[in-house]
Design a protein around this motif. Sequence first.
Motif, PDB file in Angstrom:
ATOM      1  N   GLY A  36       0.756  -1.252  -0.018  1.00  0.00           N
ATOM      2  CA  GLY A  36       0.180  -0.143   0.001  1.00  0.00           C
ATOM      3  C   GLY A  36       0.788   1.297   0.019  1.00  0.00           C
ATOM      4  N   THR A  37       0.284   2.218  -0.267  1.00  0.00           N
ATOM      5  CA  THR A  37       0.659   3.517  -0.230  1.00  0.00           C
ATOM      6  C   THR A  37      -0.355   4.717   0.189  1.00  0.00           C
ATOM      7  N   VAL A 272      -2.130  13.614  -4.555  1.00  0.00           N
ATOM      8  CA  VAL A 272      -1.151  12.942  -5.628  1.00  0.00           C
ATOM      9  C   VAL A 272      -0.933  11.460  -5.056  1.00  0.00           C
ATOM     10  N   ILE A 273      -1.134  10.584  -6.040  1.00  0.00           N
ATOM     11  CA  ILE A 273      -0.654   9.307  -5.816  1.00  0.00           C
ATOM     12  C   ILE A 273       0.377   8.618  -6.755  1.00  0.00           C
ATOM     13  N   PRO A 274       1.047   7.596  -6.576  1.00  0.00           N
ATOM     14  CA  PRO A 274       1.604   6.891  -7.830  1.00  0.00           C
ATOM     15  C   PRO A 274       0.753   6.334  -8.911  1.00  0.00           C
ATOM     16  N   LEU A 325      -5.401   4.958   2.462  1.00  0.00           N
ATOM     17  CA  LEU A 325      -4.333   3.787   1.979  1.00  0.00           C
ATOM     18  C   LEU A 325      -4.929   3.211   0.705  1.00  0.00           C
ATOM     19  N   ILE A 326      -4.152   2.921   0.075  1.00  0.00           N
ATOM     20  CA  ILE A 326      -4.422   2.220  -1.197  1.00  0.00           C
ATOM     21  C   ILE A 326      -3.497   1.584  -1.944  1.00  0.00           C
ATOM     22  N   VAL A 327      -3.831   0.379  -2.755  1.00  0.00           N
ATOM     23  CA  VAL A 327      -3.044  -0.519  -3.389  1.00  0.00           C
ATOM     24  C   VAL A 327      -1.841   0.364  -4.425  1.00  0.00           C
ATOM     25  N   LEU A 342      -1.532  -7.453   3.871  1.00  0.00           N
ATOM     26  CA  LEU A 342      -0.637  -6.131   3.520  1.00  0.00           C
ATOM     27  C   LEU A 342       0.829  -6.571   3.880  1.00  0.00           C
ATOM     28  N   ILE A 343       1.619  -6.591   2.825  1.00  0.00           N
ATOM     29  CA  ILE A 343       3.119  -6.770   2.867  1.00  0.00           C
ATOM     30  C   ILE A 343       3.742  -5.523   3.720  1.00  0.00           C
ATOM     31  N   GLY A 344       3.126  -4.258   3.285  1.00  0.00           N
ATOM     32  CA  GLY A 344       3.852  -3.047   4.040  1.00  0.00           C
ATOM     33  C   GLY A 344       3.479  -1.837   3.131  1.00  0.00           C
ATOM     34  N   ILE A 345       3.735  -0.673   3.678  1.00  0.00           N
ATOM     35  CA  ILE A 345       3.462   0.614   3.124  1.00  0.00           C
ATOM     36  C   ILE A 345       4.644   1.424   2.797  1.00  0.00           C
ATOM     37  N   THR A 346       4.558   1.722   1.704  1.00  0.00           N
ATOM     38  CA  THR A 346       5.839   2.659   1.093  1.00  0.00           C
ATOM     39  C   THR A 346       6.081   3.800   1.643  1.00  0.00           C
ATOM     40  N   ASP A 347       7.141   4.436   1.637  1.00  0.00           N
ATOM     41  CA  ASP A 347       7.521   5.831   2.453  1.00  0.00           C
ATOM     42  C   ASP A 347       8.798   6.187   1.787  1.00  0.00           C
ATOM     43  N   ASP A 348       9.219   7.307   2.314  1.00  0.00           N
ATOM     44  CA  ASP A 348      10.473   7.907   1.770  1.00  0.00           C
ATOM     45  C   ASP A 348      11.669   6.894   1.821  1.00  0.00           C
TER      46      ASP A 348
END
Length: 360
Positions: A36-37, A272-274, A325-327, A342-348
């Motif tokens: 997720g992000t 903004v999202i990826p 939170l979105i995929v 949920l494997i994890g959440i992206t960040d910086d």
Amino acid sequence: MSLPVRRRLLLKLALVPFGLLLTQVAFSQSAPSVIGTRAEMTTWSDPLEALGTLSADESVTLSTTVTEIVSEINFQDGEQVDEGQLLIRLEDAEEQAQLRASQALREERRNASNRATQLQDRNLAARADVEDSQSRLRQAEADIQAIEAQLANYQIEAPFSGRVGFRNISVGALVTPGTDLVTLDKLDVMKLDFSVPEVFLGRLAPGLMLNATTAAFPDDIFSGEIATIGTRVDPVTRSINVRAELDNSDGRLRPGMLMEVVVQQHVRDTIVIPEAAIEPSGDRHFVMLIEQSDGTTRLARREVAIGERRNGEVEILEGLAADELIVVHGLQLARDGQEARLIGITDDEKGIRELLEADR
């Protein structure tokens, strides 16, 4: 063992791998693994790209208006000089002698004028004599001012603070009017000139921010703002000239550099999202929300309205709020209403690759 029994046993053994495969498929469909992000509220703008050329904030090539020999040079190549600093002195002995003669004549006429005034106060001299002596004194003072103005042409001073270029003359060289002596550039602020199509004129305004890059420093971004917009549109190219100003306090930029310019027009705060999180379907666009409650992670499909795209990101106009939170990875197996892992959440600090490697 009879033949029918053997056939039934072989059939059961053959169905075991197929059953395991169906179980794995069913498990993957029921609980896909996703990354997720979070949707971010950030400053966004519509970039306008152009090519520009740098020039110094102030730039001049110093020369002389007289023919004379260089007697003194007071700078080194590339030196930073101050406004009013004497850079070059030309031979001025003859003019200095004329100045001293004129100063002596002025002193003589001043004394004569004073004596005439004293005599006139005692009624021993005519008023006309006093006026004549004062007139001759003023003439001597004017002659001195003329000589001092001529002497200024023999001293080349810096008209503003800046950095000098190469020294191409030496002491003893004979220079003539118009001879280039040295260049002087004010480099703490740089002017960046570029042109844009006239259709963008309505989007431009003084104070609009921009970023610029150059091949000399490919990893650095130089920020500035539009200072002036041209008053005329070129009738041939249908473009208008724009001038921006860039801070150059570190002195890295040089006049003549080619720069790639990105004007930040229509600046706004938006979600903004990826771009990888967008699932297109015809002319509609969807995202897969990750909802977490009571230790359960469930997916929910939601339609969104998108705006501009840039560098792998997309602007969300409607349908998504900040921090939702979105995929962003695993959309191929994600289905509306499914439970997910949920494997994890992206960040910086952690991207998709780092999270996948950590999940192995």
